[in-house]
Design an enzyme around this catalytic site. Sequence first.
Site, PDB file in Angstrom:
ATOM      1  N   CYS A 100      -5.936   7.478 -13.370  1.00 12.36           N
ATOM      2  CA  CYS A 100      -6.331   6.190 -12.801  1.00 12.36           C
ATOM      3  C   CYS A 100      -5.677   6.087 -11.433  1.00 12.36           C
ATOM      4  O   CYS A 100      -5.622   7.080 -10.703  1.00 12.36           O
ATOM      5  CB  CYS A 100      -5.975   5.036 -13.731  1.00 12.36           C
ATOM      6  SG  CYS A 100      -4.248   4.994 -14.287  1.00 12.36           S
ATOM      7  N   THR A 101      -5.184   4.929 -11.042  1.00 10.82           N
ATOM      8  CA  THR A 101      -4.570   4.794  -9.721  1.00 10.82           C
ATOM      9  C   THR A 101      -3.116   5.269  -9.739  1.00 10.82           C
ATOM     10  O   THR A 101      -2.737   6.182  -9.014  1.00 10.82           O
ATOM     11  CB  THR A 101      -4.657   3.337  -9.231  1.00 10.82           C
ATOM     12  OG1 THR A 101      -6.032   2.993  -9.026  1.00 10.82           O
ATOM     13  CG2 THR A 101      -3.919   3.170  -7.899  1.00 10.82           C
TER      14      THR A 101
END
Length: 255
Positions: free
Chosen positions: A147-148
Amino acid sequence: MSDTPSELLRLASADNFRDVAGVGAGYPTTDGGRVRRGVCYRSNELQLHEADVAAIADLGIQVIHDLRSTLEIEAHPDVPVPGARWQQLDVSGIPTEMIEILPDTAAAERVMLDVYESFVRSEQARTSYAALLTCLATDDLPQLFHCTAGKDRTGWAAALLLEVAGVDRATILEDYLLTNEVSSITRTKYLALIEEHLGAEKMAVYEPTLVVKEAYLQMAYDAVAADHGSVAGYLRDGLGLSDDVLGRLRERLRG
């Protein structure tokens, strides 16, 4: 494939990149087995330096699963990795509109608890996690998901994989909390940006959104227990995974 042991592979441009199985011989399972290394990797966003692209490519990654939203991807698209097929499996993360108005640390922690609850109860999240685990069970290996920051959406996915493999809950928690150790450089960078744009007094307010905490992961487990009775029930009924898919995934994950 690289001959470099992947437990020594630290990426300068993706500091939360690691093997889901852990280091050494892999995490032990409760029945005396081990989680197999080199099957599943996890990471933060792939804003990669050239050398790190080559390092990931050398691992033979076949599929990259991006758990971010379209807006996140458009703002910071992954650097392509040769030989790897990329796909988006959107799991909503920390809501930007809520982050922008956080009044204090208690509010920040509440947001994080709500996010982890949504991993279990959001239909979109369940659909994406089901697709991820199915692909990990059936498509070519090895695979990578991220993800981030590689800590929340990715952290829950990694916890589920270790559950399927038969790792005990204490070890899963220990692995989850490793994010705070390995991604300290990234966290320092974001805190500096907060100080620059919002003021030093806001650093403590936002800090709970930049780390992982046992209470966050426990919130997801509590939602699982309340809605499905157990992780097995969540995988079967919440994610709709068949015994065949779960069996194939377990076989792949175990050494």
